[in-house]
Design a protein around this motif. Structure first.
Motif, mmCIF file in Angstrom:
data_model
loop_
_atom_site.group_PDB
_atom_site.id
_atom_site.type_symbol
_atom_site.label_atom_id
_atom_site.label_comp_id
_atom_site.label_asym_id
_atom_site.label_seq_id
_atom_site.Cartn_x
_atom_site.Cartn_y
_atom_site.Cartn_z
ATOM 1 N N GLN A 42 7.622 15.462 0.789
ATOM 2 C CA GLN A 42 6.368 14.920 0.269
ATOM 3 C C GLN A 42 6.447 13.430 -0.058
ATOM 4 N N THR A 43 7.611 12.829 0.131
ATOM 5 C CA THR A 43 7.798 11.412 -0.220
ATOM 6 C C THR A 43 7.476 10.504 0.961
ATOM 7 N N ARG A 44 6.747 9.431 0.676
ATOM 8 C CA ARG A 44 6.461 8.401 1.678
ATOM 9 C C ARG A 44 6.939 7.057 1.143
ATOM 10 N N ILE A 45 7.474 6.248 2.045
ATOM 11 C CA ILE A 45 8.030 4.947 1.660
ATOM 12 C C ILE A 45 7.517 3.873 2.615
ATOM 13 N N PHE A 46 6.820 2.887 2.067
ATOM 14 C CA PHE A 46 6.279 1.780 2.861
ATOM 15 C C PHE A 46 6.757 0.462 2.258
ATOM 16 N N LEU A 47 7.127 -0.486 3.108
ATOM 17 C CA LEU A 47 7.592 -1.775 2.605
ATOM 18 C C LEU A 47 7.117 -2.909 3.492
ATOM 19 N N SER A 48 6.934 -4.060 2.867
ATOM 20 C CA SER A 48 6.560 -5.271 3.603
ATOM 21 C C SER A 48 7.649 -6.305 3.441
ATOM 22 N N LEU A 49 7.936 -7.026 4.533
ATOM 23 C CA LEU A 49 9.003 -8.023 4.552
ATOM 24 C C LEU A 49 8.453 -9.387 4.915
ATOM 25 N N GLU A 50 9.029 -10.404 4.308
ATOM 26 C CA GLU A 50 8.685 -11.774 4.662
ATOM 27 C C GLU A 50 9.291 -12.160 6.011
ATOM 28 N N SER A 51 10.388 -11.513 6.363
ATOM 29 C CA SER A 51 11.089 -11.809 7.611
ATOM 30 C C SER A 51 11.956 -10.619 7.991
ATOM 31 N N LEU A 52 12.213 -10.451 9.273
ATOM 32 C CA LEU A 52 13.107 -9.395 9.742
ATOM 33 C C LEU A 52 14.562 -9.870 9.840
ATOM 34 N N LYS A 53 14.824 -11.096 9.420
ATOM 35 C CA LYS A 53 16.145 -11.693 9.591
ATOM 36 C C LYS A 53 17.259 -10.827 9.018
#
Length: 282
Positions: A155-166
């Motif tokens: 039931q867990t969802r994890i979303f993330l935003s990054l400034e860069s993929l470096k």
């Protein structure tokens, strides 16, 4: 009935109050910055790590706890309470060798230590650790706890935003092919951690693309019958994390929301400016 004791690692996003209240044993992971090694949470705080990472000459590296740390933790617990049953819950084995080490050491304790792969990270891991610790205090048995942990994992969802993929590329967590565009054009990226891997959900320029990404994430949360718990994690972006938390509190006033700087182990791979929403519901 034996007493059940919960053990985890320092990648779990737990507050000091939660660790004390539920008597959780936390085994520290190791990070290295410019050839200096630190035990996270003991020799370096999250905030100190973020500052050092910003000025580091090269990308920090992480490593799992030494095998002896697991032996010491388990033996110390069993010396104090010989009848205790230890459940050792750790971050996804797909991301770290920590779980493999815990599982291998657990076998030497002939059933006194049981390893559980959370298939999760950060506050997602903590959802399981806290549930297990609460159930242990209520006198639930191992089978009941494992059933609950599997339910929470699903039931867990994890979303993330990054400034860069470096950092993700350098750390080998995402392929150079999938990260090339974002790396060269400084495109902001929205990701989901799902099925023990990191998948790109959105790419775009500027804050509008990230706002749109979180609009979609929150819309998905609003479609659920109930959201049991929410975590907001960040890498040196307390203002961004607070804004997300404030927005979610208005939409989910009865759901506990915990905002924390993520662990150095995770920050090493995601980089400064990372924001993350983690939740579980049905």
């Amino acid at each position: 009935m034996p007493i059940i004791k919960i053990v985890t690692d320092s990648s779990a996003a737990l507050t000091a109050e939660e660790i004390k209240k539920y008597d959780i044993e936390v085994i520290p992971l190791q990070v290295s910055i410019d050839d200096h090694n630190y035990l996270e949470g003991i020799e370096i705080s999250h905030e100190e790590f973020f500052k050092k990472m910003e000025t580091a000459k090269k990308l920090p590296t992480s490593s799992q706890p030494a095998v002896i740390n697991f032996y010491d933790a388990y033996e110390h617990i069993l010396e104090k309470s010989p009848n205790v049953q230890i459940i050792s819950i750790h971050l996804s084995e797909a991301l770290s060798g920590t779980g493999q080490t815990a599982a291998a050491v657990a076998k030497d304790f002939k059933g006194k230590v049981i390893f559980f792969d959370s298939h999760s990270i950060d506050r997602g891991l903590s959802f399981q650790v806290l549930a297990a610790a609460k159930m242990a205090q209520e006198g639930k048995n191992v089978n009941e706890i494992f059933q609950k942990l599997n339910q929470i994992a699903k039931q867990t969802r994890i979303f993330l935003s990054l400034e860069s993929l470096k950092n993700l590329i350098a750390g080998g967590r995402i392929s150079r092919a999938s990260g090339l565009v974002g790396s060269l054009l400084n495109i902001k990226v929205g990701l989901e951690f799902i099925d023990d891997s990191i998948k790109t959900v959105s790419k775009g320029r500027g804050e509008k693309s990230i706002n749109k990404f979180y609009d979609q994430v929150i819309l998905g949360m609003q479609k659920l019958t109930k959201v049991h718990a929410i975590g907001i994690s960040h890498v040196d972006d307390p203002d961004g994390a607070k804004a997300l938390a404030d927005r979610l509190r208005k939409l989910f006033p009865n759901t506990p929301i915990v905002t924390l700087g993520t662990s150095p182990i995770i920050a090493t791979h995601t980089g400064i400016g990372t924001l993350c929403i983690l939740y579980y519901g049905e």
